[in-house]
Design a protein around this motif. Structure first.
Motif, mmCIF file in Angstrom:
data_model
loop_
_atom_site.group_PDB
_atom_site.id
_atom_site.type_symbol
_atom_site.label_atom_id
_atom_site.label_comp_id
_atom_site.label_asym_id
_atom_site.label_seq_id
_atom_site.Cartn_x
_atom_site.Cartn_y
_atom_site.Cartn_z
ATOM 1 N N SER A 72 23.983 -10.011 26.510
ATOM 2 C CA SER A 72 23.265 -11.056 25.785
ATOM 3 C C SER A 72 21.812 -11.135 26.252
ATOM 4 C CB SER A 72 23.956 -12.414 25.971
ATOM 5 O OG SER A 72 24.238 -12.672 27.337
ATOM 6 N N TRP A 121 23.401 -15.806 30.182
ATOM 7 C CA TRP A 121 23.036 -14.495 29.651
ATOM 8 C C TRP A 121 23.444 -13.402 30.627
ATOM 9 C CZ3 TRP A 121 19.315 -18.533 29.598
ATOM 10 C CH2 TRP A 121 19.072 -19.074 28.321
ATOM 11 N N LYS A 154 26.062 -11.188 17.261
ATOM 12 C CA LYS A 154 25.240 -12.147 17.994
ATOM 13 C C LYS A 154 23.892 -12.304 17.307
ATOM 14 C CE LYS A 154 27.364 -11.313 22.491
ATOM 15 N NZ LYS A 154 27.172 -11.175 23.935
ATOM 16 N N THR A 155 23.296 -13.474 17.473
ATOM 17 C CA THR A 155 21.962 -13.747 16.949
ATOM 18 C C THR A 155 20.962 -13.537 18.064
ATOM 19 O OG1 THR A 155 22.804 -15.385 15.374
ATOM 20 C CG2 THR A 155 20.449 -15.475 15.895
ATOM 21 N N TRP A 156 20.049 -12.590 17.858
ATOM 22 C CA TRP A 156 19.108 -12.205 18.902
ATOM 23 C C TRP A 156 17.719 -12.783 18.656
ATOM 24 C CZ3 TRP A 156 20.523 -9.693 23.278
ATOM 25 C CH2 TRP A 156 21.818 -9.151 23.295
ATOM 26 N N ALA A 209 20.357 -13.285 23.428
ATOM 27 C CA ALA A 209 21.272 -13.732 22.379
ATOM 28 C C ALA A 209 21.421 -15.239 22.481
ATOM 29 C CB ALA A 209 22.628 -13.058 22.520
#
Length: 208
Positions: A32, A90, A68-70, A207
């Motif tokens: 992440s 993270w 995942k949203t980065w 992330a």
């Protein structure tokens, strides 16, 4: 009509279920956080914050991490990096926790080092003493994660201007050489200018 005791048990079960649903999955130690392995190709012109975010996502997908949203750890005139990246924790590509929260990330006890701040493939990024040195990481941010105002026109310029960079290896020169977020400013926004002080137009991805 339910007896009072059954009604209380039912409400308690529903409440516990709602809490479980809203609690983050801290058991997920998949990647992440990473440093980009390469610059997109135009120096500090990353296509704005949206372009930088999309690049983070593309690199993560290519490395096998999906769903995942980065977000890029970059500040602009309208956004602070610290507010873009979620709440943590993270983990890097090896499953090592680098920070547990935003406060931990921006504090003195985070786990960001040259060995842990790896790229999306788990490779160590060159630092001071390596050839070539690539330790200047674009941030546009002060040590507290807020904008310094130096962000190459909102990450749309590859010419005039300057960007604040951090040192992922926590060493070198500048105003605060041990800061991963805010060591000094670049000499310009082109890839050549970024390389001149020991960078390569790389940036941090988190992330949410």
């Amino acid at each position: 009509m339910k007896p009072a005791s059954l009604w209380i048990v039912s409400v308690a079960a529903l409440t516990l279920g709602a809490c479980a649903t809203s609690t983050p999955d801290v058991s997920d130690t998949s990647m992440s956080f990473f440093i980009t392995s390469a610059n997109p190709g135009k120096g500090a012109d990353l296509g704005g914050l949206d372009g930088a975010d999309a690049y983070c996502g593309a690199l993560a997908t290519a490395a096998g991490v999906t769903g995942k949203t980065w977000k890029a750890y970059l500040s602009s005139s309208s956004e602070d990096a610290r507010d873009r990246i979620g709440s943590g924790p993270w983990y890097n590509a090896s499953g090592v926790m680098v920070a547990s929260s935003v406060e931990n990330l921006l504090g003195d006890s985070n786990n960001l080092t040259k060995q842990t701040s790896v790229n999306e493939n788990g490779d160590i990024v060159n630092g001071r003493g390596d050839e070539p040195n690539r330790h200047d990481i674009l941030t546009g941010s002060a040590a507290n994660g807020r904008s310094t105002g130096s962000h190459c026109e909102g990450w749309t310029s590859s010419g005039e201007g300057s960007a604040t960079v951090g040192h992922h290896d926590r060493t070198g020169g500048g105003d605060d050489p041990t800061s991963w977020s805010s060591a000094h400013n670049s000499r310009g926004c082109s890839i050549e200018a970024l390389q001149a002080t020991g960078g390569d137009g790389l940036f941090y991805c988190f992330a949410q």
